[in-house]
Write a protein that holds these residues in place. Structure first.
Motif, mmCIF file in Angstrom:
data_model
loop_
_atom_site.group_PDB
_atom_site.id
_atom_site.type_symbol
_atom_site.label_atom_id
_atom_site.label_comp_id
_atom_site.label_asym_id
_atom_site.label_seq_id
_atom_site.Cartn_x
_atom_site.Cartn_y
_atom_site.Cartn_z
ATOM 1 N N SER A 23 45.258 46.132 27.921
ATOM 2 C CA SER A 23 45.278 45.280 27.905
ATOM 3 C C SER A 23 44.866 44.311 26.766
ATOM 4 N N ARG A 24 44.921 42.695 26.853
ATOM 5 C CA ARG A 24 44.280 42.258 25.687
ATOM 6 C C ARG A 24 42.808 42.042 26.155
ATOM 7 N N PRO A 25 43.043 41.554 27.466
ATOM 8 C CA PRO A 25 41.271 41.037 28.026
ATOM 9 C C PRO A 25 40.517 42.262 28.319
ATOM 10 N N ALA A 26 41.567 43.626 29.292
ATOM 11 C CA ALA A 26 40.438 44.848 28.903
ATOM 12 C C ALA A 26 39.515 44.836 27.230
ATOM 13 N N LYS A 27 40.185 44.781 26.541
ATOM 14 C CA LYS A 27 40.036 44.952 25.085
ATOM 15 C C LYS A 27 38.726 44.078 24.223
ATOM 16 N N ARG A 28 38.874 43.078 25.171
ATOM 17 C CA ARG A 28 37.982 41.875 24.999
ATOM 18 C C ARG A 28 36.466 42.149 25.532
ATOM 19 N N HIS A 29 36.513 42.561 26.762
ATOM 20 C CA HIS A 29 35.870 42.884 27.842
ATOM 21 C C HIS A 29 34.782 44.287 27.074
ATOM 22 N N LEU A 30 36.047 45.022 26.149
ATOM 23 C CA LEU A 30 35.239 45.941 25.777
ATOM 24 C C LEU A 30 34.743 46.083 25.046
ATOM 25 N N GLN A 31 34.895 44.851 24.179
ATOM 26 C CA GLN A 31 33.969 44.620 22.668
ATOM 27 C C GLN A 31 32.805 43.703 23.226
ATOM 28 N N VAL A 32 33.055 43.246 24.311
ATOM 29 C CA VAL A 32 31.972 42.315 24.441
ATOM 30 C C VAL A 32 30.851 43.478 25.345
ATOM 31 N N ALA A 33 30.978 44.622 25.503
ATOM 32 C CA ALA A 33 30.221 45.141 27.034
ATOM 33 C C ALA A 33 29.875 46.687 25.183
ATOM 34 N N VAL A 34 30.476 46.744 24.098
ATOM 35 C CA VAL A 34 29.655 47.930 22.851
ATOM 36 C C VAL A 34 28.923 46.581 22.312
ATOM 37 N N ASP A 35 29.173 45.491 21.984
ATOM 38 C CA ASP A 35 28.241 44.257 21.320
ATOM 39 C C ASP A 35 26.532 44.557 22.068
ATOM 40 N N CYS A 36 26.799 44.755 23.957
ATOM 41 C CA CYS A 36 25.717 44.423 24.659
ATOM 42 C C CYS A 36 24.960 45.538 24.158
ATOM 43 N N ALA A 37 25.378 46.843 24.262
ATOM 44 C CA ALA A 37 24.956 48.319 23.711
ATOM 45 C C ALA A 37 24.511 48.006 22.048
#
Length: 572
Positions: A23-37
């Motif tokens: 879903s769109r919110p899940a994709k945003r959360h995934l982007q945030v997690a990848v940026d933190c890493a």
């Protein structure tokens, strides 16, 4: 032999398909997690590159700098709209947002290290910024490339002719869909040949046959909106021996006005291949009988009448009366003109549809009087030669007596101008249709000779390309049914052609000739096909441009009911 390897297939069948299904919110959360890493990884690499060792990373105080860096960087990315952008459609403009966010992240890292006395060299934030810019930006564009490569199903391979701005925009638009897959550019500019634009190589036009064979290209797209018809015809003729379909982008005028986009493709039409550019009407002459006047067009739903209506509408008449005997044709042109009139807003004319026959004098006089018609374009006629040949009475009544009825009504109600749309078949007519139109001309000349305030004039059209009853729709229908070869009646049949321009404007584009058949000085007759300021268009030519690469098989002699070209003997 061309070998194609799809490296995106494993990713598409595995993790990439799972990610795109989120879903769109899940994709945003995934982007945030990848940026933190990525921030943590870039910090570790920056320290290792600066100190030539990774052992200092064992000091927890170095990692403490990420406590303010990570949340503030994520807030900066979010505020710059980076998490609202869809990765599949991310553009180069996103690099600006990434660069700004990276600058914020490095500034926070430097300020935190100096404020809290953390054991972090002052050059590390700079190295960290470069690494984060490359990783955060590069990862997004890499994912976009994978998503584009893995799109299913893969569209038909196409070649784009024209590597200019239009071609580049077209390639970008096509990659977002699944119908077409651009594989190469072709351009006749030597400065562009050999370059890569948007990942596609620009080839010389002489390489097109090899590209068609190597890539299985079945469609060539002409991205040349500003090129004239003469040059476009030369280009299309170069593809006549190739098993490809040619499609074109809209003209520059339609693109600039917003009526079309670069990606709005259409098939090549016969008028695109005329060996000349169109002759636009003279606005001063056209507006004289149209602008701020009440105009009536008979046969408004036909091919010629509808084009007259379109061009009349552009000159903003006070009232436009659409007169036709066909209910569906009248409804269709009325709806089209009402949509076009919305653009004119306050200057939009009053559009009046009238369903009736030109033989009904009472109706004609009532309509002319009620709307105070000042200009009449009489385009209503039976013009299909074989049908009129088999229905002589109907053809004569409609073409001759219909003209007489309407012309008398126009004179009685005080119309200023009456323009008869005639045909070049009225010149030494060899069939009923041509003879009936010649008689209609004589009716107008006789009324002009009687005097009065109404100016009677005539314009002779040639074959209107693509109109009802012309050869182009006939040939196209035969091709779609798989019919080859194409048959026509005479190698020079239909010796003149027209693209459906407005008679009221084009009749003034050729010299007028008075004095024929007792013409009154107020009457004006134009011989031949006034709308063809170029070479004549024959049936054989129409057949060849309708089916590039096909062959024509002219029938010996003229079929019964068909005309032979004016000035030639039958069977010559």
């Amino acid at each position: 032999m061309v070998v194609t390897v799809n490296f995106a297939a494993p990713l598409r069948d595995g993790g990439l398909a799972a990610i795109t299904g989120l879903s769109r919110p899940a994709k945003r959360h995934l982007q945030v997690a990848v940026d933190c890493a990525l921030m943590a990884l870039c910090l570790a690499l920056a320290v290792g590159l600066r100190l030539d060792a990774f052992s200092p990373l064992a000091d927890p105080r170095i990692w403490a700098v990420l406590v303010p860096v990570i949340p503030l960087t994520v807030l900066a990315f979010a505020g710059l709209g980076l998490y609202r952008a869809m990765i599949r459609y991310i553009a180069l403009g996103a690099l600006g947002a990434i660069l700004a966010g990276v600058f914020v992240s490095a500034a926070v890292m430097f300020a935190a290290a100096q404020s809290f006395g953390l054991p972090l060299p002052r050059s590390v934030p700079g190295i960290y910024a470069l690494l984060l810019l490359v990783s955060a930006g590069g990862l997004r564009f890499a994912v976009r490339a994978l998503l584009t490569m893995s799109r299913l199903p893969r569209g038909a391979a196409v070649l784009i002719y024209g590597a200019g701005a239009a071609g580049r925009q077209l390639a970008t638009a096509l990659r977002q869909g699944a119908e077409y897959e651009p594989v190469a550019f072709a351009d006749d500019d030597p400065k562009l040949q050999g370059l890569r634009i948007g990942g596609l190589r620009v080839h010389a036009p002489v390489s097109i046959p090899d590209l068609v064979e190597a890539h299985g290209i079945r469609v060539i797209l002409l991205a040349l909106p500003s090129v004239g018809r003469r040059r476009r015809r030369e280009i299309v003729e170069g593809f006549s021996d190739l098993p490809v379909e040619v499609m074109v982008t809209p003209g520059m005028a339609d693109i600039v006005s917003g009526r079309a986009r670069f990606s709005d493709l259409r098939r090549v039409e016969p008028e695109d291949l005329l060996g000349r550019d169109p002759i636009p009407p003279r606005e001063d002459l056209m507006s004289a009988n149209v602008t701020a006047r009440s105009v009536l067009v008979t046969g408004a739903g036909g091919s010629i009448g509808s084009e007259i209506c379109r061009q009349v509408l552009a000159f903003q008449p006070r009232c436009l009366v659409l007169y036709d005997v066909s209910e569906y044709a009248l409804y269709r042109i009325e709806q089209e003109l009402r949509r076009a009139a919305e653009v004119l807003s306050a200057a939009a004319p009053h559009i009046v549809p009238v369903l009736g026959s030109v033989l009904d004098r009472a109706l004609a006089e009532r309509v002319l009087s009620r709307h105070a018609v000042e200009t009449v374009f009489h385009a209503a006629a039976y013009k299909h030669v074989p049908l009129v040949e088999q229905n002589e009475a109907a053809g004569v009544f409609n073409n001759v007596f219909g003209t007489r009825t309407l012309a008398h009504a126009a004179r009685e109600t005080g119309a200023h101008a009456f323009i008869l749309i005639s045909t070049d078949k009225a010149v030494r007519p060899t069939n009923v249709m041509g003879a009936s139109k010649r008689m209609a001309e004589l009716v107008c000349q006789a009324l002009a000779a009687e005097g009065g305030s109404t100016v009677f004039s005539m314009v002779r059209f040639g074959n209107v390309l693509g109109s009802s009853g012309s050869v182009i729709p006939l040939f196209r229908a035969q091709i779609e049914r798989g019919g080859h070869p194409l048959f026509h009646d005479h190698p020079r049949g239909g010796a003149t052609g027209d693209t459906g321009g407005c008679a009221g404007a084009r009749r003034r584009g050729v010299p007028a000739r008075h004095g024929q058949a007792g013409a009154h000085p107020r009457s004006c007759q134009h011989d031949g096909a006034p709308a063809r300021p170029g070479a004549p268009v024959g049936a054989a030519w129409c057949a060849c441009i309708t089916c590039a690469g096909g062959h024509c098989d002219p029938h010996r002699g003229a079929a019964p009911g068909r005309e032979t070209p004016r000035g030639t003997a039958a069977g010559q």
